[in-house]
Design a protein around this motif. Structure first.
Motif, PDB file in Angstrom:
ATOM      1  N   LEU A   5      22.669  27.673 -28.985  1.00 12.32           N
ATOM      2  CA  LEU A   5      22.061  27.470 -27.678  1.00 12.32           C
ATOM      3  C   LEU A   5      20.647  26.905 -27.745  1.00 12.32           C
ATOM      4  O   LEU A   5      20.028  26.679 -26.726  1.00 12.32           O
ATOM      5  CB  LEU A   5      21.994  28.803 -26.932  1.00 12.32           C
ATOM      6  N   LEU A   9      18.814  25.708 -24.400  1.00 10.77           N
ATOM      7  CA  LEU A   9      17.671  26.416 -23.845  1.00 10.77           C
ATOM      8  C   LEU A   9      16.442  25.522 -23.746  1.00 10.77           C
ATOM      9  O   LEU A   9      15.661  25.621 -22.810  1.00 10.77           O
ATOM     10  CB  LEU A   9      17.353  27.646 -24.704  1.00 10.77           C
ATOM     11  N   SER A  89      24.746  36.462 -18.114  1.00 12.58           N
ATOM     12  CA  SER A  89      24.508  35.030 -17.953  1.00 12.58           C
ATOM     13  C   SER A  89      24.766  34.504 -16.549  1.00 12.58           C
ATOM     14  O   SER A  89      24.752  33.293 -16.341  1.00 12.58           O
ATOM     15  CB  SER A  89      25.385  34.251 -18.943  1.00 12.58           C
ATOM     16  N   PRO A 108      23.858  30.337 -21.430  1.00  9.55           N
ATOM     17  CA  PRO A 108      22.630  31.024 -21.837  1.00  9.55           C
ATOM     18  C   PRO A 108      22.527  32.408 -21.214  1.00  9.55           C
ATOM     19  O   PRO A 108      22.880  32.605 -20.047  1.00  9.55           O
ATOM     20  CB  PRO A 108      21.517  30.105 -21.325  1.00  9.55           C
ATOM     21  N   GLU A 112      18.674  35.827 -24.504  1.00  9.49           N
ATOM     22  CA  GLU A 112      18.240  34.612 -25.197  1.00  9.49           C
ATOM     23  C   GLU A 112      17.068  33.954 -24.463  1.00  9.49           C
ATOM     24  O   GLU A 112      16.151  33.413 -25.098  1.00  9.49           O
ATOM     25  CB  GLU A 112      19.398  33.625 -25.288  1.00  9.49           C
ATOM     26  N   TRP A 113      17.112  33.999 -23.144  1.00  9.00           N
ATOM     27  CA  TRP A 113      16.009  33.451 -22.354  1.00  9.00           C
ATOM     28  C   TRP A 113      14.705  34.198 -22.650  1.00  9.00           C
ATOM     29  O   TRP A 113      13.646  33.593 -22.789  1.00  9.00           O
ATOM     30  CB  TRP A 113      16.369  33.529 -20.881  1.00  9.00           C
TER      31      TRP A 113
END
Length: 431
Positions: A5, A9, A89, A108, A112-113
């Motif tokens: 990702l 991202l 997500s 995403p 992860e963000w």
């Protein structure tokens, strides 16, 4: 199936942190914890000596309700993977999907963000750490039971140049120490602390990444642990490791509420709920000391069609569930070898069997573990007057609880995807 990702991202739009941006975000999932479970726990935990029913930590922080249905292709009843994908997500997907959409493209996640924003990230769960819920926050795979691939992705995949997770706590030796690959050694070589004993959590160097695995797959039932709790210890250790100036995102899961529901095991269900409630009480105190922290609590679905009272009898008596010395599963395993089953059951359930129950137990000759499990579970269901409609999931809406900075946005009825949408916005993501 490896899905990366970093590029995705990097091209998505960021805004600056909003004024109400929490420094720390802790997402708590009570897997399988439909409304009947939190209600039943209120009565299970109630002090009978007082005139009024005592509120629990769940009651104190109830904000609203959320729908749980998956993508249309899977109908109205979600599994844990699609449910967690929605929560992580903001994407409706098919049952079995691990943070991928219906076309199997990676989506995403809020974890992860957060990592992309420079926050530390972690998971603390009582299942294996590569089970559906934690995986849906920290990995991407077309099928939830690709456990080895998911475990590999925790090491192989990156957000930018960083590992996805700074803290990994739960079960899972079977998937991390394999003939084809030893992920434990790889994580250690990459600078992670490794512990395989819960007592060693207190010896960790704060702020340093950690992999902690404490069982082959899922961790032992709460009823089979000395303190009848383990999630509070995992959560406290995770928070200690993750605290830093840039904040953190932590996914906590009371995984085995769901497993108790699948097994129609009311004693383990209440013990798992207590384990989760004690975790929330710790987080409640943490938020008081750290008011820039947001805690959001919900379920991915409800399990078992759990009914508080059955057979047209207006009665539910949880006191019969309070004195077990071990889980029903462990009791059933031991009964296969027991020469005195009535005495053994009485000792470990904490009450004397009546004549009908004794007759049922004595009639079993060379019974297997499954039969013993059903027999003991039935005794507890009858005593407490508990009902079940299924060994699977149901499609009822689930409750949403929240405390801390920004918690007011979770009020009212919403879809499960709205929970992650709110968190994405708090992390500065634009639509």
């Amino acid at each position: 199936m490896k899905l990366f990702l970093a590029a995705t991202l990097s091209v998505m739009a960021f805004t600056g942190f909003a004024a109400e941006q929490p420094k720390n975000i802790i997402m708590v999932v009570g897997d399988g914890m439909g409304p009947a479970y939190t209600t039943a726990y209120r009565y299970f935990a109630d002090d009978r000596a007082s005139a009024e029913i005592d509120w629990t930590v769940f009651d104190r922080h109830l904000k609203g309700m959320a729908s749980t249905y998956p993508a249309r292709v899977s109908g109205y009843v979600t599994d844990s993977a699609a449910g967690a994908t929605a929560l992580s997500s903001a994407t409706k997907s098919y049952n079995g999907a691990i943070a991928v959409d219906v076309e199997k493209a990676p989506t995403p996640t809020v974890l992860e963000w957060a990592k992309q924003r420079g926050m530390k990230t972690g998971v603390a769960v009582t299942s294996q750490v590569n089970h559906a819920t934690p995986a849906s926050y920290a990995a991407h795979n077309e099928y939830r039971r690709n456990y080895d691939e998911i475990a590999d992705s925790y090491f192989d995949d990156r957000v930018g140049e960083a590992f996805v997770l700074d803290v990994i706590l739960g079960g899972g030796w079977e998937y991390f120490i394999r003939e084809d690959r030893n992920l434990v050694e790889e994580f250690k070589a990459a600078g992670y602390q490794y512990v395989d004993d819960m007592a060693a959590l207190s010896t960790l160097t704060p702020g340093k990444p950690v992999l902690g695995l404490f069982a082959d797959t899922g961790m032992p039932w709460a009823l089979d642990t000395p303190t009848k709790q383990r999630l509070p210890a995992l959560t406290k250790a995770a928070v200690k490791q993750l605290e830093n100036d840039n904040g953190f995102f932590l996914l906590v899961e009371g995984s085995q509420v769901d497993w108790a529901g699948h097994a129609n095991d009311v004693a383990s269900a209440m013990a798992e709920m207590h384990d989760l409630a004690m975790t929330l009480e710790y987080l409640e105190s943490y938020v008081k000391q750290n008011p820039d922290t947001l805690v959001v609590v919900t379920a991915d679905h409800s399990t078992g069609g759990f009914t508080i009272a059955a057979n047209k009898d207006y009665r539910w008596e949880p006191d019969w569930l309070k004195n077990l010395k071990m889980s029903v599963e462990s009791l059933a395993k031991a009964l296969v070898k027991s020469d005195t089953p009535v005495a053994f059951i009485e000792e470990n359930l904490g009450f004397a069997l009546n004549e009908q129950e004794k007759a049922t137990v004595n009639a079993l000759q060379e019974a297997d573990e499954k039969t013993w499990f059903k027999t003991v579970s039935h005794i507890l269901d009858v005593r407490s007057n508990t009902g079940w409609t299924t060994s699977g999931h149901t499609a009822v809406d689930v409750q949403v609880f929240a405390m801390g900075k920004g918690s007011e946005v979770f009020k009212g009825h919403m879809d499960n995807t709205d929970i992650s949408r709110h968190i994405f916005k708090m992390l500065g993501k634009t639509e």
